[in-house]
Motif scaffolding. Sequence first.
Motif, PDB file in Angstrom:
ATOM      1  N   ARG A 126     -14.825  -4.941  27.171  1.00 21.31           N
ATOM      2  CA  ARG A 126     -13.796  -4.908  28.217  1.00 21.31           C
ATOM      3  C   ARG A 126     -12.435  -4.586  27.621  1.00 21.31           C
ATOM      4  O   ARG A 126     -11.660  -3.815  28.188  1.00 21.31           O
ATOM      5  CB  ARG A 126     -13.748  -6.240  28.964  1.00 21.31           C
ATOM      6  N   GLN A 127     -12.108  -5.171  26.498  1.00 21.16           N
ATOM      7  CA  GLN A 127     -10.801  -4.937  25.888  1.00 21.16           C
ATOM      8  C   GLN A 127     -10.652  -3.483  25.439  1.00 21.16           C
ATOM      9  O   GLN A 127      -9.596  -2.872  25.615  1.00 21.16           O
ATOM     10  CB  GLN A 127     -10.612  -5.879  24.705  1.00 21.16           C
ATOM     11  N   ALA A 128     -11.710  -2.922  24.874  1.00 19.11           N
ATOM     12  CA  ALA A 128     -11.647  -1.531  24.433  1.00 19.11           C
ATOM     13  C   ALA A 128     -11.476  -0.585  25.627  1.00 19.11           C
ATOM     14  O   ALA A 128     -10.677   0.363  25.591  1.00 19.11           O
ATOM     15  CB  ALA A 128     -12.906  -1.172  23.645  1.00 19.11           C
TER      16      ALA A 128
ATOM     17  N   VAL B  63       3.728   0.859  20.801  1.00 17.91           N
ATOM     18  CA  VAL B  63       4.889  -0.011  20.585  1.00 17.91           C
ATOM     19  C   VAL B  63       4.599  -1.426  21.059  1.00 17.91           C
ATOM     20  O   VAL B  63       5.040  -2.415  20.459  1.00 17.91           O
ATOM     21  CB  VAL B  63       6.121   0.570  21.305  1.00 17.91           C
ATOM     22  N   THR B  64       3.837  -1.524  22.147  1.00 19.29           N
ATOM     23  CA  THR B  64       3.479  -2.851  22.662  1.00 19.29           C
ATOM     24  C   THR B  64       2.207  -3.382  22.016  1.00 19.29           C
ATOM     25  O   THR B  64       1.662  -4.396  22.459  1.00 19.29           O
ATOM     26  CB  THR B  64       3.287  -2.789  24.187  1.00 19.29           C
ATOM     27  N   ARG B  65       1.709  -2.658  20.996  1.00 18.25           N
ATOM     28  CA  ARG B  65       0.524  -3.066  20.234  1.00 18.25           C
ATOM     29  C   ARG B  65      -0.722  -3.179  21.100  1.00 18.25           C
ATOM     30  O   ARG B  65      -1.655  -3.897  20.763  1.00 18.25           O
ATOM     31  CB  ARG B  65       0.784  -4.393  19.517  1.00 18.25           C
ATOM     32  N   GLY B  66      -0.701  -2.483  22.234  1.00 19.53           N
ATOM     33  CA  GLY B  66      -1.878  -2.444  23.077  1.00 19.53           C
ATOM     34  C   GLY B  66      -2.202  -3.728  23.792  1.00 19.53           C
ATOM     35  O   GLY B  66      -3.237  -3.834  24.442  1.00 19.53           O
ATOM     36  N   ALA B  67      -1.346  -4.731  23.700  1.00 21.86           N
ATOM     37  CA  ALA B  67      -1.636  -6.017  24.341  1.00 21.86           C
ATOM     38  C   ALA B  67      -1.564  -5.877  25.854  1.00 21.86           C
ATOM     39  O   ALA B  67      -0.569  -5.398  26.395  1.00 21.86           O
ATOM     40  CB  ALA B  67      -0.635  -7.073  23.865  1.00 21.86           C
TER      41      ALA B  67
END
Length: 722
Positions: free
Chosen positions: A356-358, A413-417
Amino acid sequence: MTRLALALLVVLAWALGAAAPASAEDGEPRVVVLGAPGLTLADLSPEATPTLWEMATGGATANLVVRGGYLQTCGVDGWLSLGAGDRVAVPRPGSPDLDDPGAAPECPEPQSDEIGAVAGWSEIAELTRERKADATLGVLADSLVAAGTCVEPAGGPAARLGAADADGEVGDGSIGCAVRLVDVGAVQDDGGETGRAEQVRAVDAAVGEATGDLAPGTLVVVAGLGDDGAGPALRAVIYSGGTDAGPAAEPGSLHSVTTRRTGVVQLPDLTADILARVGAEPVAPVAGRPLTLVRDGGQGEADERIADQSDVAGQLAVANRSIPPFFYGFATVVVLSTLLGTAGWVAVRRKDSRARQATSLGLRGLALTLASVPAATFGATLTRWWAADRPTLALAGAVAGLALLLGLGALAVTRGAGRRTLTAVGIVGGVTALLLTADLLLRDGEAIFLGVLGLHPWDGGRFYGFGNVPFALFATGGLLATTALLDPFVRRGRRREATLVAALCAVVILLVDAAPFAGADGGGTLALIPALGYLVLAVSGARITLPRLLLIGIATVVGFLTIAGLDHLRPEKSRSHLGRFFGRILSGDAWAIIERKLLTNVEMLLGPQRAALLVPVGLVLVVWALARPGSALARPLAGPLEDYPALRPGLIALVVALTAGFLLNDSGTAIPGVAAIILAPALAALAVGSHRSAAATPTARRSPAAPPPSATPGSPSPSSRG
């Protein structure tokens, strides 16, 4: 004493002669206008058009906006507009372009009578009253007569339309007129280069014949007074000679006050300039202003000047042709991305958290890239995509590369969070707004002028500042960036800081949009003041009551009138349309402009492009979703609205701005639709990256006793989400 008296008499006679109204000496004209509809600067070359090339390199040149009463301008429309000093047209009932803007128009043939009334003048006058009530036919002829001289037609019959007075009467020029209008033929698109080249050579020969016996000081104006049947585009204008009618046309570029551009002028500017050069005052208002000259910097720059101006016209012509296929392709990408993204998200919702995260990361990257497309179209103006063999593909490649750079850069920039997706959305929106601002302040709005999402100057709407499309992108990007800035303060309950940030952002956004040296956007200012006023009140924690809404309304009117009034105090030639509208308010003529804007929107909604009806429907659906958060329509926004407490007031403010912009601007139907290019993928990214979506587990696999995802151990609390 006698010598002194004689000297005084000589000086007095010279002064009276200089100040006298225009009159032709020995029957010779002081200004000769040679009309060649369809002619562009790209048609000129030393070999094919030696006469025109010599005039262009030795005189002043510019691109000419010929927009008349219709999107495509026939030669007869151009001549008629020259005579009126405004955008008017000859009726063309049943012409294909009236229903299909891309079709070639069926242009009426002018009558060949040399003197007397123009045939069909009553129909022309009736169409003018219906479509352009503030225009006055025959201003050129009547103004010259009032100044003690006249205008005479010559050459082909179309010139008679420019020489006609308000009643459609054309004089014979027997008294010797100060202005002569000559129809030297037209350049029409026949689908091949050979036919066009022959027409251009014929025009060059006709120009040489028409100017062969003129007095040396005569000002000669060659103007492409219409389109060539292949679509609207910028045409050529050349000034040559002219010591008998004002300053000589030295090598350089013509500058227009109405376009605020060097090298781009409007057809009504020619009317105003001709009258000014022969000392005649317009008997009725004209839409143009006299032109000025920006001289070349040195020897050998004439070729470069003509090439640069030709490039501008060429880029805009290619952009006009590329807009439909480019955005049809973009729409196809959006639809396919939506279908595949939805299918992929549904497929992984029952998988483990890593899958899900990917998937969430990939979908957010895709959505942010799509939201970056508007900014990328302006960046693409720095390339020569339009000169490629396949310009539409070159444009798509440049835009795709720049959009990927911005969208994936914001995600990185937001590190993907997922919980920081609003920050990424704010970066994309902020970069879009900053690009537009920097372009206005540092490059005189060149990207906005040339971009496929820019001003589209061939339409003759706006030539500087923000038009409807740039305003929609600037407002959407600016408000999304402001919302991202506000969210940390609102989430932590720091209302005072949130109010200060909102107020500062509001001032900056309003200044950029409203300032005459930047956006110069009257309708946008009226739309933004209530939107930003609401946002400041909402994040401050104050209740939104009826008195406060009335206060916002009063502030909107006062703020607009203040900005417009300050602009009106500037010199007339320096005013933007804000100052001119304020002048209309003072003279009591403002209602005609308001009525025109309203009627234009109604015509667009009910016209052949019925897709425009989706604009108010879409606005209603968005309003419903924000007003009824528990409804099925609002379900996709439930997660983002829970994650980001500043998102609801930010979206409401944006909807207020888009709705007001839609209602207050002519052709305002474009504003919500263009804003959706950024807003829709931005909301999709927020929905996919929301805490609720990321933590969701299928009900069938969750223990009945398990707490909801937002309360599971180890999950971030609302106060910790960034």
